[in-house]
Structures are given as structure tokens and as C-alpha cells.
Design a protein around this motif. Structure first.
Motif, PDB file in Angstrom:
ATOM      1  N   ARG A 100      -1.672  -0.110  -2.111  1.00  0.00           N
ATOM      2  CA  ARG A 100      -0.429   0.127  -1.365  1.00  0.00           C
ATOM      3  C   ARG A 100      -0.253  -0.922  -0.266  1.00  0.00           C
ATOM      4  NH1 ARG A 100       4.583   1.344  -1.394  1.00  0.00           N
ATOM      5  NH2 ARG A 100       5.309   2.450   0.419  1.00  0.00           N
ATOM      6  N   ILE A 101      -1.338  -1.273   0.422  1.00  0.00           N
ATOM      7  CA  ILE A 101      -1.277  -2.294   1.469  1.00  0.00           C
ATOM      8  C   ILE A 101      -0.875  -3.637   0.876  1.00  0.00           C
ATOM      9  CG2 ILE A 101      -2.710  -3.659   3.051  1.00  0.00           C
ATOM     10  CD1 ILE A 101      -4.225  -1.020   3.651  1.00  0.00           C
ATOM     11  N   ALA A 102      -1.452  -3.983  -0.273  1.00  0.00           N
ATOM     12  CA  ALA A 102      -1.113  -5.251  -0.925  1.00  0.00           C
ATOM     13  C   ALA A 102       0.360  -5.284  -1.317  1.00  0.00           C
ATOM     14  CB  ALA A 102      -1.996  -5.466  -2.144  1.00  0.00           C
ATOM     15  N   ALA A 103       0.883  -4.172  -1.816  1.00  0.00           N
ATOM     16  CA  ALA A 103       2.301  -4.106  -2.190  1.00  0.00           C
ATOM     17  C   ALA A 103       3.189  -4.272  -0.955  1.00  0.00           C
ATOM     18  CB  ALA A 103       2.606  -2.782  -2.892  1.00  0.00           C
ATOM     19  N   LEU A 104       2.810  -3.633   0.139  1.00  0.00           N
ATOM     20  CA  LEU A 104       3.599  -3.755   1.370  1.00  0.00           C
ATOM     21  C   LEU A 104       3.531  -5.169   1.935  1.00  0.00           C
ATOM     22  CD1 LEU A 104       2.720  -0.362   3.083  1.00  0.00           C
ATOM     23  CD2 LEU A 104       4.926  -1.039   2.122  1.00  0.00           C
ATOM     24  N   GLU A 105       2.361  -5.811   1.845  1.00  0.00           N
ATOM     25  CA  GLU A 105       2.251  -7.192   2.320  1.00  0.00           C
ATOM     26  C   GLU A 105       3.130  -8.127   1.503  1.00  0.00           C
ATOM     27  OE1 GLU A 105      -1.966  -7.833   2.108  1.00  0.00           O
ATOM     28  OE2 GLU A 105      -2.279  -7.201   4.190  1.00  0.00           O
ATOM     29  N   ARG A 106       3.193  -7.919   0.186  1.00  0.00           N
ATOM     30  CA  ARG A 106       4.082  -8.735  -0.647  1.00  0.00           C
ATOM     31  C   ARG A 106       5.534  -8.531  -0.242  1.00  0.00           C
ATOM     32  NH1 ARG A 106       0.485  -7.048  -4.619  1.00  0.00           N
ATOM     33  NH2 ARG A 106       1.888  -5.390  -5.285  1.00  0.00           N
ATOM     34  N   LEU A 107       5.914  -7.287   0.027  1.00  0.00           N
ATOM     35  CA  LEU A 107       7.283  -6.989   0.431  1.00  0.00           C
ATOM     36  C   LEU A 107       7.614  -7.643   1.769  1.00  0.00           C
ATOM     37  CD1 LEU A 107       9.917  -5.441  -0.092  1.00  0.00           C
ATOM     38  CD2 LEU A 107       8.888  -3.491   1.062  1.00  0.00           C
ATOM     39  N   VAL A 108       6.697  -7.564   2.722  1.00  0.00           N
ATOM     40  CA  VAL A 108       6.914  -8.182   4.035  1.00  0.00           C
ATOM     41  C   VAL A 108       7.051  -9.693   3.891  1.00  0.00           C
ATOM     42  CG1 VAL A 108       5.819  -8.667   6.263  1.00  0.00           C
ATOM     43  CG2 VAL A 108       5.868  -6.346   5.382  1.00  0.00           C
ATOM     44  N   GLY A 109       6.208 -10.304   3.067  1.00  0.00           N
ATOM     45  CA  GLY A 109       6.301 -11.749   2.840  1.00  0.00           C
ATOM     46  C   GLY A 109       7.637 -12.146   2.239  1.00  0.00           C
ATOM     47  N   LYS A 110       8.099 -11.355   1.281  1.00  0.00           N
ATOM     48  CA  LYS A 110       9.390 -11.635   0.649  1.00  0.00           C
ATOM     49  C   LYS A 110      10.519 -11.519   1.673  1.00  0.00           C
ATOM     50  CE  LYS A 110      12.454  -9.903  -2.934  1.00  0.00           C
ATOM     51  NZ  LYS A 110      12.704  -8.845  -3.904  1.00  0.00           N
ATOM     52  N   GLN A 111      10.478 -10.496   2.492  1.00  0.00           N
ATOM     53  CA  GLN A 111      11.519 -10.311   3.496  1.00  0.00           C
ATOM     54  C   GLN A 111      11.470 -11.409   4.553  1.00  0.00           C
ATOM     55  OE1 GLN A 111      10.896  -6.265   4.764  1.00  0.00           O
ATOM     56  NE2 GLN A 111      12.290  -5.466   3.212  1.00  0.00           N
ATOM     57  N   ALA A 112      10.282 -11.881   4.898  1.00  0.00           N
ATOM     58  CA  ALA A 112      10.169 -12.975   5.871  1.00  0.00           C
ATOM     59  C   ALA A 112      10.809 -14.243   5.309  1.00  0.00           C
ATOM     60  CB  ALA A 112       8.703 -13.228   6.218  1.00  0.00           C
TER      61      ALA A 112
ATOM     62  N   GLU B   2      -6.647   3.140  -3.739  1.00  0.00           N
ATOM     63  CA  GLU B   2      -5.223   3.465  -3.706  1.00  0.00           C
ATOM     64  C   GLU B   2      -4.571   2.896  -2.448  1.00  0.00           C
ATOM     65  OE1 GLU B   2      -2.546   7.475  -3.143  1.00  0.00           O
ATOM     66  OE2 GLU B   2      -4.386   7.626  -4.336  1.00  0.00           O
ATOM     67  N   TYR B   3      -5.243   3.046  -1.307  1.00  0.00           N
ATOM     68  CA  TYR B   3      -4.706   2.496  -0.053  1.00  0.00           C
ATOM     69  C   TYR B   3      -4.630   0.974  -0.089  1.00  0.00           C
ATOM     70  CZ  TYR B   3      -5.097   7.046   2.310  1.00  0.00           C
ATOM     71  OH  TYR B   3      -4.950   8.347   2.690  1.00  0.00           O
ATOM     72  N   GLU B   4      -5.665   0.333  -0.632  1.00  0.00           N
ATOM     73  CA  GLU B   4      -5.658  -1.130  -0.708  1.00  0.00           C
ATOM     74  C   GLU B   4      -4.528  -1.636  -1.593  1.00  0.00           C
ATOM     75  OE1 GLU B   4      -9.646  -2.000  -1.951  1.00  0.00           O
ATOM     76  OE2 GLU B   4     -10.398  -2.080   0.116  1.00  0.00           O
TER      77      GLU B   4
END
Length: 125
Positions: A67-79, A63-65
Motif C-alpha cells: 500500500r505504501i509503494a502504491a501511494l508513493e507511486r501516486l504521489v510521484g505521479k501527482q508531483a 500488505e502495508y508495504e
């Protein structure tokens, strides 16, 4: 309307242990206000080993992994969005450029006089 509750692994283990110690399904269901079939499902899962602490830890890690993958995708999109906006705001011929939805990103815009209806119009240079 039906209630959907999430019960902890510890609660499920407690119910199953009470059942194995001699408590009836009907008595447990009435005392804890849960369906007898749900208790049967918990008993089957307990017998399959689904309520072991190791299985619980693995599920939590997965579950944590996720969530981390989803947050990394979001950070990449925002960058990417930030880089696009930085490029769009660079100066063009010594003047700041502004974005307009219908124009390419680097076309500079300037204000015209206010129209009678109060809307602000923008012109391309």
C-alpha cells in the motif's frame, strides 16, 4: 447468489480449536453457517502453521508495504503533473499562458467574441 465473507484469523483459530476439541465438521458448519470444506481448508492451514501470529504479522507488514509503494507511486505521479502545470502557467511575454488540449503547453491563448451558438472560442496569438 453466493456470499463472500472474510473471516478473521481469530475466528478461524476458534473454529479449528472447536474441531480439535471434538466438534464435528457438520455441527460447526451448521452453527456458523460456513461450508465444511472451508473448515477442512482452515484445519489444513492451521496444521501448516498459516494461522500463527508471526505469519499474520508478516502478511500484515507485506500488505502495508504494498500500500505504501502504491501511494508513493501516486504521489510521484501527482508531483510530475504539478511541475508540468507550473511550467505551463509561467508567463510568456509578460502574459499568462493557458493550456488548450490541441495546442502545445506554452502557446498563449486569447478569447474571441462569443459565437452565435454560445460556445467560447479561443485563438492562438
Amino acid at each position: 447468489m453466493a456470499r463472500h465473507r472474510n473471516h478473521s484469523i481469530q475466528f478461524k483459530r476458534q473454529i479449528v480449536q472447536e474441531y480439535f476439541s471434538g466438534e464435528s465438521l457438520h455441527g460447526l458448519a451448521r452453527r456458523y453457517d460456513i461450508a465444511r470444506n472451508l473448515i477442512r481448508i482452515w484445519i489444513r492451514k492451521h496444521e501448516e502453521g498459516a494461522f500463527d501470529e508471526d505469519v499474520e504479522a508478516v502478511d500484515l507488514i507485506q500488505e502495508y508495504e504494498a500500500r505504501i509503494a502504491a501511494l508513493e507511486r501516486l504521489v510521484g505521479k501527482q508531483a510530475l503533473e504539478l511541475e508540468f502545470l507550473k511550467g505551463a502557467l509561467k508567463t510568456h511575454s509578460g502574459r499568462k499562458t493557458r493550456l488548450h488540449p490541441s495546442s502545445p503547453a506554452r502557446w498563449p491563448l486569447r478569447r474571441r467574441r462569443m459565437p452565435a451558438d454560445g460556445d467560447c472560442a479561443l485563438d492562438l496569438l
